[in-house]
Scaffold this motif. Structure first.
Motif, short mmCIF file in Angstrom:
data_model
loop_
_atom_site.label_atom_id
_atom_site.label_comp_id
_atom_site.label_asym_id
_atom_site.label_seq_id
_atom_site.Cartn_x
_atom_site.Cartn_y
_atom_site.Cartn_z
N CYS A 303 -78.05 -15.13 86.13
CA CYS A 303 -78.21 -16.37 85.35
C CYS A 303 -77.58 -16.17 83.97
O CYS A 303 -77.53 -15.05 83.47
N GLY A 304 -77.19 -17.26 83.35
CA GLY A 304 -76.75 -17.26 81.95
C GLY A 304 -75.61 -16.29 81.68
O GLY A 304 -74.63 -16.21 82.43
N THR A 305 -75.78 -15.54 80.60
CA THR A 305 -74.75 -14.57 80.22
C THR A 305 -74.49 -13.55 81.32
O THR A 305 -73.35 -13.15 81.55
N SER A 306 -75.54 -13.15 82.01
CA SER A 306 -75.37 -12.17 83.08
C SER A 306 -74.49 -12.75 84.20
O SER A 306 -73.73 -12.04 84.86
N ILE A 349 -77.57 -9.05 88.56
CA ILE A 349 -77.34 -8.60 87.18
C ILE A 349 -78.37 -9.27 86.27
O ILE A 349 -78.55 -10.49 86.33
N GLN A 351 -80.19 -8.61 82.18
CA GLN A 351 -80.52 -7.79 81.01
C GLN A 351 -81.99 -7.41 81.06
O GLN A 351 -82.34 -6.24 81.01
N GLY A 353 -84.27 -7.86 83.45
CA GLY A 353 -84.84 -7.40 84.71
C GLY A 353 -86.07 -8.18 85.11
O GLY A 353 -86.81 -7.79 86.02
N THR A 355 -85.95 -11.93 85.08
CA THR A 355 -85.60 -13.34 85.30
C THR A 355 -86.10 -13.80 86.67
O THR A 355 -85.73 -13.23 87.70
N ALA A 402 -79.92 -14.65 72.03
CA ALA A 402 -78.54 -14.75 72.52
C ALA A 402 -78.06 -13.36 72.92
O ALA A 402 -78.05 -12.43 72.12
N SER A 403 -77.66 -13.26 74.16
CA SER A 403 -77.26 -11.96 74.69
C SER A 403 -75.86 -11.58 74.20
O SER A 403 -74.94 -12.39 74.26
N LEU A 487 -71.30 -20.75 75.60
CA LEU A 487 -72.76 -20.60 75.72
C LEU A 487 -73.35 -20.06 74.42
O LEU A 487 -74.38 -20.55 73.92
N GLU A 491 -76.11 -22.31 72.33
CA GLU A 491 -77.52 -21.91 72.35
C GLU A 491 -78.07 -21.56 70.96
O GLU A 491 -79.27 -21.70 70.73
N VAL A 608 -86.59 -15.22 80.95
CA VAL A 608 -86.98 -16.48 81.60
C VAL A 608 -87.74 -16.15 82.88
O VAL A 608 -87.16 -16.07 83.96
O1 M6R Z 1 -82.34 -11.19 81.36
P1 M6R Z 1 -81.26 -11.88 82.11
O2 M6R Z 1 -79.92 -11.25 81.91
O3 M6R Z 1 -81.58 -12.04 83.57
O4 M6R Z 1 -81.20 -13.32 81.46
C1 M6R Z 1 -80.34 -14.29 81.94
C2 M6R Z 1 -80.25 -15.44 80.98
O5 M6R Z 1 -81.50 -16.02 80.78
C3 M6R Z 1 -79.67 -15.02 79.63
O6 M6R Z 1 -78.43 -14.42 79.77
C4 M6R Z 1 -79.53 -16.27 78.72
O7 M6R Z 1 -78.57 -17.13 79.23
C5 M6R Z 1 -79.19 -15.85 77.29
N1 M6R Z 1 -79.92 -16.67 76.38
C6 M6R Z 1 -77.74 -15.98 76.97
O8 M6R Z 1 -77.45 -15.61 75.67
#
Ligand code: M6R
Length: 611
Positions: A303-306, A349, A351, A353, A355, A402-403, A487, A491, A608
């Motif tokens: 999801c998202g950045t990942s 993927i 960050q 772990g 989600t 923000a990742s 993104l 965000e 999330v």
């Molecule tokens: O922890 P995760 O990598 O699974 O999270 C995924 C997304 O929620 C996360 O990358 C989100 O989009 C960030 N806010 C992006 O900066």
């Protein structure tokens, strides 16, 4: 989402809880609350951040050696004082904090309503508190049994901590789907959603598994399942340093994390890439590499950045290892009845772990018999424990919502995996393999030279502070970077931004371009260079503002663009790792200049854990 903390021992709980909640604010900051146990349980809670809670509680009795605390990301019920945790059961027997969602809460609420229960909030958590109390009062059961029985009736996810008035020297904690870590001290225990509130007190931790219940007093921890099967606690050593979770002189975690990329990339590749031996070694998936080599395809879920990192992974695996790749939003994949073959590799993927959608997609893929691998940053999180094997990114804690450094670490791992598999499959020449290995080692220095342009990037960012919209373009390996740049901007600065493959612009988005539209373009020298130069001309012909990330010494684009940020040359496979950095800084400075809270943007949470 939501952060929970708890303490039981001989110290004053309040300062420990407040400090812990501040560390967990990245998980949600709609409201905050604590409960402190003395002769009775005092609850202080309010809408807003932990700092608001401190003002709210100041002047009140904040003594107590046992306590629980919560910082909320709203799911059921708007952010207000009533919906803030902790929640007390109707007759005040139980006080609870909860991270997760009780999916069948409305049915339970109706049933409890018929039995005379009244509710003060709109939350699913208060329903759970009342369910526990109802079971406790109805039968001849202990508090612990009431909690366990209630949890057998609940559908959904929880990280839960409970205090009962009748067992004042005890805390009960339980987990299913939402993380919970217990720090083991000397005559004291700490509880938290992750290890950051615990690290300064103890290095010994227990990660609860799904369906675990811990019954904790200051000198004893009993671990069992919700079905009363006794478990032996597995105490692990925490690999986390207190310095890693402090701002270290930076104004924001996000800026610190952007600047940490010189070292975080190094940490990601350390011990895994050897220039001397000319090889890549990924211990966590070594035994699975033959499965990857023979894979029919790789399905990347994130999801998202990942997910953006996953898109770079698609280019890498297809280019270097000639394996077809599909990149899926975990949230779509899990509900789509996807076709998954036993000889597919599913690569998750994340960050954090934690989600929820990614975790659920992993479970689905496992049921189909595929080999499921993970790339994760947080050691011991749910995703690495759910996958068959995986690689940690070792980027260090990422606190800013923000990742940033997680993205570059994920792309680094994906590149190493693709190189390793490509070499084993003989799709990647020795020469190219060695070149990539050498380039990897030069990245930290190259990132440093980009970060040295910080002031210049800040100046150019100031020009676009008032822009209501922005467009990001890139081609090939740099298309996912355009998505990531957009993104990042939306965000944290709340500016509407879209990322596109540069050539797609002609198929619609070009209509948006006029003199007010900043167009951020990743345009370093690679095989599509000539094409992207044409795309820049197309934007300029429509009076768009072009801010281009170019290879050092590029004079062609410099003449056409309004601003350029020059970055050192690298091979195109690794170019995302450099081009993304100016985009991260631009978003950061635009957001700061707009007065936005970059570390805690509105409506968001770092992790999330709800779908
Ligand atoms: O922890 P995760 O990598 O699974 O999270 C995924 C997304 O929620 C996360 O990358 C989100 O989009 C960030 N806010 C992006 O900066």
């Amino acid at each position: 989402m939501c952060g929970i903390v708890g303490y039981i021992g001989n110290r004053d709980a309040y300062p420990i809880l407040v400090k812990g909640l501040k560390r967990l604010e990245y998980r949600g900051y709609d409201s905050a609350g604590i409960a402190l146990r003395n002769d009775s349980t005092q609850v202080y809670k309010c809408k807003g951040k932990v700092a608001d809670l401190e003002s709210h509680a100041s002047g009140s009795d904040i003594t107590g050696k046992i306590g629980i605390g919560h910082t909320r990301w709203a799911t059921h019920g708007e952010p207000n004082n009533e919906n803030a945790h902790p929640h007390k059961s109707m007759n005040g027997k139980f006080t609870i904090i909860h991270n997760g969602i009780i999916e069948n809460y409305s049915l339970l609420k109706k049933k409890l309503g018929k039995r005379g229960y009244k509710f003060e909030s709109d939350t699913d958590t208060e329903v759970l508190a009342n369910l526990i109390e109802y079971i406790y009062r109805k039968g001849d059961v202990t508090a612990e049994l009431a909690v366990r029985l209630a949890l057998t009736k609940v559908v959904g996810a929880y990280g839960l901590v409970v205090i009962c008035e009748d067992t004042p020297h005890q805390i009960i904690a339980a987990r299913k789907g939402s993380p919970l870590v217990i720090g083991v001290g000397n005559g004291e225990y700490f509880l938290a959603s992750d290890a950051t509130p615990i690290v300064e007190y103890t290095q010994s931790v227990i990660y609860l598994n799904d369906n675990d219940v811990a019954i904790i007093s200051e000198d004893e921890l009993v671990l069992k399942t919700i079905y009363n099967d006794k478990l032996t606690p597995h105490i692990q050593n925490l690999e986390l340093d207190i310095d890693q979770i402090e701002k270290g002189g930076y104004e924001h975690f996000m800026l610190k994390e952007i600047f940490e990329q010189t070292t975080s990339i190094h940490d990601t590749i350390r011990g895994r890439i050897s220039v001397q031996k000319g090889e890549v070694f990924l211990g966590g998936i070594q035994d699975i590499i033959p499965n990857v080599v023979d894979a029919r395809r790789i399905i990347i879920i994130a999801c998202g950045t990942s997910w953006h990192a996953g898109l770079v992974g698609e280019y890498l695996f297809e280019d270097l290892a000639r394996i077809p790749v599909e990149v899926e939003y975990a949230s779509e994949f899990r509900y789509r009845n996807p076709i998954i073959y036993k000889d597919d590799i599913v690569l998750a993927i994340s960050q954090s772990g934690e989600t929820a959608d990614t975790l659920a997609a992993i479970k689905l893929a496992k049921k189909s018999g595929a080999t499921v691998l993970g790339i994760c940053n947080v050691v011991g999180a749910s995703i690495p424990r759910e996958t068959h094997a995986g690689v940690y990114t070792h980027a260090g804690p990422e606190i800013g919502v923000a990742s940033t450094k997680a993205f570059t670490a994920q792309v680094s791992v994906l590149a190493m995996m693709a190189m390793l598999v490509g070499r084993k499959k003989d799709c990647l020449s020795e020469e190219k393999y060695i070149n990539l290995i050498n380039e990897f080692y030069k990245l930290p220095e190259k990132i440093k030279s980009i970060l040295e342009q910080d002031n210049y990037i800040k100046e150019l960012s100031a020009k676009y502070v008032e822009s209501p919209n922005a467009m990001y373009l890139g081609r090939g390996y740099l298309f996912p970077v355009a998505l990531e740049g957009a993104l990042k901007l939306k965000e944290i600065s709340y500016i509407h931004a879209e990322g596109y493959p540069a050539a797609e612009m002609k198929h619609g988005p070009i209509a948006l371009i006029d003199e007010h539209m900043p167009v951020f373009i990743a345009a370093t020298k690679d095989k599509s260079y000539e094409k992207i130069v044409s795309n820049i001309q197309e934007v300029k012909a429509r009076k768009g503002n072009v801010i281009a990330i170019v290879t050092e010494g590029d004079t062609v684009i410099k003449e056409m663009a309004d601003y350029v940020v020059e970055i050192p040359e690298t091979c195109e496979e690794l170019a995302p790792l450099l081009t993304v950095i100016p985009f991260q800084l631009i978003s950061y400075y635009i957001a700061v200049l707009r007065g936005c809270n970059v570390d805690q943007p509105r409506n968001l949470a770092k992790s999330v854990t709800v779908e």
